[in-house]
Design a protein around this motif. Structure first.
Motif, PDB file in Angstrom:
ATOM      1  N   HIS A  25       0.840  -1.189   0.000  1.00  0.00           N
ATOM      2  CA  HIS A  25       0.000   0.000   0.000  1.00  0.00           C
ATOM      3  C   HIS A  25       0.881   1.247   0.000  1.00  0.00           C
ATOM      4  N   PHE A  26       0.535   2.177  -0.881  1.00  0.00           N
ATOM      5  CA  PHE A  26       1.301   3.406  -1.014  1.00  0.00           C
ATOM      6  C   PHE A  26       0.422   4.602  -0.667  1.00  0.00           C
ATOM      7  N   ALA A  27       1.060   5.646  -0.180  1.00  0.00           N
ATOM      8  CA  ALA A  27       0.329   6.846   0.221  1.00  0.00           C
ATOM      9  C   ALA A  27      -0.469   7.404  -0.950  1.00  0.00           C
ATOM     10  N   GLY A  28      -1.753   7.682  -0.697  1.00  0.00           N
ATOM     11  CA  GLY A  28      -2.603   8.267  -1.720  1.00  0.00           C
ATOM     12  C   GLY A  28      -3.105   7.287  -2.757  1.00  0.00           C
ATOM     13  N   ASP A  29      -2.876   5.992  -2.551  1.00  0.00           N
ATOM     14  CA  ASP A  29      -3.221   5.011  -3.580  1.00  0.00           C
ATOM     15  C   ASP A  29      -4.649   4.485  -3.439  1.00  0.00           C
ATOM     16  N   LEU A  31      -8.332   3.700  -1.023  1.00  0.00           N
ATOM     17  CA  LEU A  31      -9.233   3.903   0.107  1.00  0.00           C
ATOM     18  C   LEU A  31     -10.174   2.705   0.151  1.00  0.00           C
ATOM     19  N   PHE A  32     -10.165   1.970   1.257  1.00  0.00           N
ATOM     20  CA  PHE A  32     -10.992   0.775   1.415  1.00  0.00           C
ATOM     21  C   PHE A  32     -12.251   1.139   2.201  1.00  0.00           C
ATOM     22  N   ILE A  33     -13.414   0.654   1.729  1.00  0.00           N
ATOM     23  CA  ILE A  33     -14.692   1.083   2.300  1.00  0.00           C
ATOM     24  C   ILE A  33     -15.584  -0.112   2.606  1.00  0.00           C
ATOM     25  N   ASP A  34     -16.267  -0.051   3.755  1.00  0.00           N
ATOM     26  CA  ASP A  34     -17.209  -1.106   4.130  1.00  0.00           C
ATOM     27  C   ASP A  34     -18.082  -0.597   5.277  1.00  0.00           C
ATOM     28  N   TYR A  35     -18.982  -1.438   5.741  1.00  0.00           N
ATOM     29  CA  TYR A  35     -19.823  -1.129   6.898  1.00  0.00           C
ATOM     30  C   TYR A  35     -19.535  -2.113   8.023  1.00  0.00           C
ATOM     31  N   CYS A  36     -19.730  -1.660   9.249  1.00  0.00           N
ATOM     32  CA  CYS A  36     -19.657  -2.559  10.396  1.00  0.00           C
ATOM     33  C   CYS A  36     -20.869  -3.487  10.390  1.00  0.00           C
ATOM     34  N   GLY A  37     -20.704  -4.654  10.984  1.00  0.00           N
ATOM     35  CA  GLY A  37     -21.843  -5.552  11.140  1.00  0.00           C
ATOM     36  C   GLY A  37     -22.810  -5.048  12.202  1.00  0.00           C
ATOM     37  N   ILE A  55     -23.034   1.799  10.450  1.00  0.00           N
ATOM     38  CA  ILE A  55     -21.739   2.441  10.685  1.00  0.00           C
ATOM     39  C   ILE A  55     -20.850   2.262   9.454  1.00  0.00           C
ATOM     40  N   PHE A  56     -20.624   3.363   8.767  1.00  0.00           N
ATOM     41  CA  PHE A  56     -19.783   3.412   7.568  1.00  0.00           C
ATOM     42  C   PHE A  56     -18.322   3.568   7.988  1.00  0.00           C
ATOM     43  N   VAL A  57     -17.436   2.803   7.347  1.00  0.00           N
ATOM     44  CA  VAL A  57     -16.009   2.850   7.682  1.00  0.00           C
ATOM     45  C   VAL A  57     -15.188   2.960   6.401  1.00  0.00           C
ATOM     46  N   ALA A  58     -14.218   3.871   6.398  1.00  0.00           N
ATOM     47  CA  ALA A  58     -13.277   4.007   5.281  1.00  0.00           C
ATOM     48  C   ALA A  58     -11.875   4.137   5.853  1.00  0.00           C
ATOM     49  N   VAL A  59     -10.914   3.453   5.244  1.00  0.00           N
ATOM     50  CA  VAL A  59      -9.547   3.461   5.775  1.00  0.00           C
ATOM     51  C   VAL A  59      -8.549   3.616   4.635  1.00  0.00           C
ATOM     52  N   LEU A  60      -7.543   4.463   4.848  1.00  0.00           N
ATOM     53  CA  LEU A  60      -6.468   4.638   3.876  1.00  0.00           C
ATOM     54  C   LEU A  60      -5.525   3.441   3.948  1.00  0.00           C
ATOM     55  N   GLY A  61      -5.158   2.914   2.782  1.00  0.00           N
ATOM     56  CA  GLY A  61      -4.365   1.696   2.739  1.00  0.00           C
ATOM     57  C   GLY A  61      -2.994   1.822   3.362  1.00  0.00           C
ATOM     58  N   ALA A  62      -2.306   2.925   3.126  1.00  0.00           N
ATOM     59  CA  ALA A  62      -0.919   3.048   3.577  1.00  0.00           C
ATOM     60  C   ALA A  62      -0.807   3.352   5.063  1.00  0.00           C
ATOM     61  N   SER A  63      -1.663   4.241   5.568  1.00  0.00           N
ATOM     62  CA  SER A  63      -1.493   4.736   6.934  1.00  0.00           C
ATOM     63  C   SER A  63      -2.462   4.148   7.946  1.00  0.00           C
ATOM     64  N   VAL A 206      -2.979  11.344   3.664  1.00  0.00           N
ATOM     65  CA  VAL A 206      -2.119  11.060   2.520  1.00  0.00           C
ATOM     66  C   VAL A 206      -2.973  10.743   1.302  1.00  0.00           C
ATOM     67  N   CYS A 207      -3.644  11.735   0.772  1.00  0.00           N
ATOM     68  CA  CYS A 207      -4.448  11.572  -0.425  1.00  0.00           C
ATOM     69  C   CYS A 207      -3.721  12.205  -1.601  1.00  0.00           C
ATOM     70  N   SER A 208      -3.922  11.625  -2.766  1.00  0.00           N
ATOM     71  CA  SER A 208      -3.147  12.047  -3.920  1.00  0.00           C
ATOM     72  C   SER A 208      -3.747  13.235  -4.646  1.00  0.00           C
TER      73      SER A 208
END
Length: 213
Positions: A25-29, A31-37, A55-63, A206-208
């Motif tokens: 995973h690289f900075a700015g590459d 964004l992973f998205i999903d919901y909590c159960g 509950i919506f969740v999004a996480v940056l891959g690198a950080s 770290v978004c591109s």
């Protein structure tokens, strides 16, 4: 062991191993998205009815820098609105959006040529990014957000389980406060990341691409 016996044992061991490609995973590459159960109940002050908030969740891959919020549904309007608020939170947009195969994101799931929801594709086009859904029945594709979901459930939802909320904004205020604490946890990888936007005050963002409406 003699060398020949060692080779036999090694071949047996190797045949039992599953081949797996390590994801980088690289900075700015991505964004992973999903919901909590689990959901959180919100009480209607007038009727006493309890309505479940997703509950919506999004996480940056690198950080591993994470965004979370509560919405009334996983439907398309809430899905799109959550993305806009996510981009505003991070202060930019990644090269790729990597959602799970929920209906708001993918009209037709396919391992090689998934059909992205038209509105979602238009959102990505507007912000200059690309949607790359995870492959069906390939949990390693979304391992990053699976971990983020678990952290949100343990760090935020577990601490709010005995609280009573009477509106969605009240719930999101509580989530945002705990989210700040969660993202402030020490992480040695943060010092190694560079911010393409040049925001040295917050290396997590770290978004591109800059955020534009």
């Amino acid at each position: 062991y003699q060398y020949s016996r060692f080779c036999d044992l090694y071949r047996q061991w190797r045949q039992q191993q599953k081949r797996s490609m390590r994801q980088q995973h690289f900075a700015g590459d991505k964004l992973f998205i999903d919901y909590c159960g689990p959901t959180i109940g919100v009480v209607d002050g007038a009727t006493g009815e309890i309505r479940s908030a997703q509950i919506f969740v999004a996480v940056l891959g690198a950080s591993n820098y994470t965004y979370a919020e509560a919405t009334w549904s996983q439907g398309l309007p809430d899905w799109i609105s959550s993305h806009v608020r996510t981009f505003e939170f991070f202060g930019g947009v990644t090269q790729l959006l990597v959602p799970d195969n929920l209906k708001s994101a993918v009209s037709k799931a396919d391992r090689y040529a998934p059909e992205v929801n038209t509105t979602y594709a238009e959102l990505a086009r507007h912000y200059g990014t690309t949607v790359l859904p995870t492959r069906p029945r390939k949990p390693k594709d979304k391992a990053k957000v699976e971990v983020a979901v678990q952290v949100v459930e343990r760090w935020i939802l577990a601490r709010l389980r005995h609280h009573t909320f009477f509106c969605l904004s009240e719930l999101n205020t509580a989530i945002r406060q705990l989210l700040q604490e969660m993202n402030a946890r020490p992480d040695s990888r943060m010092d190694e990341l560079e911010n393409p936007l040049g925001n040295s005050r917050n290396p997590h963002k770290v978004c591109s691409k800059p955020m534009t409406r």
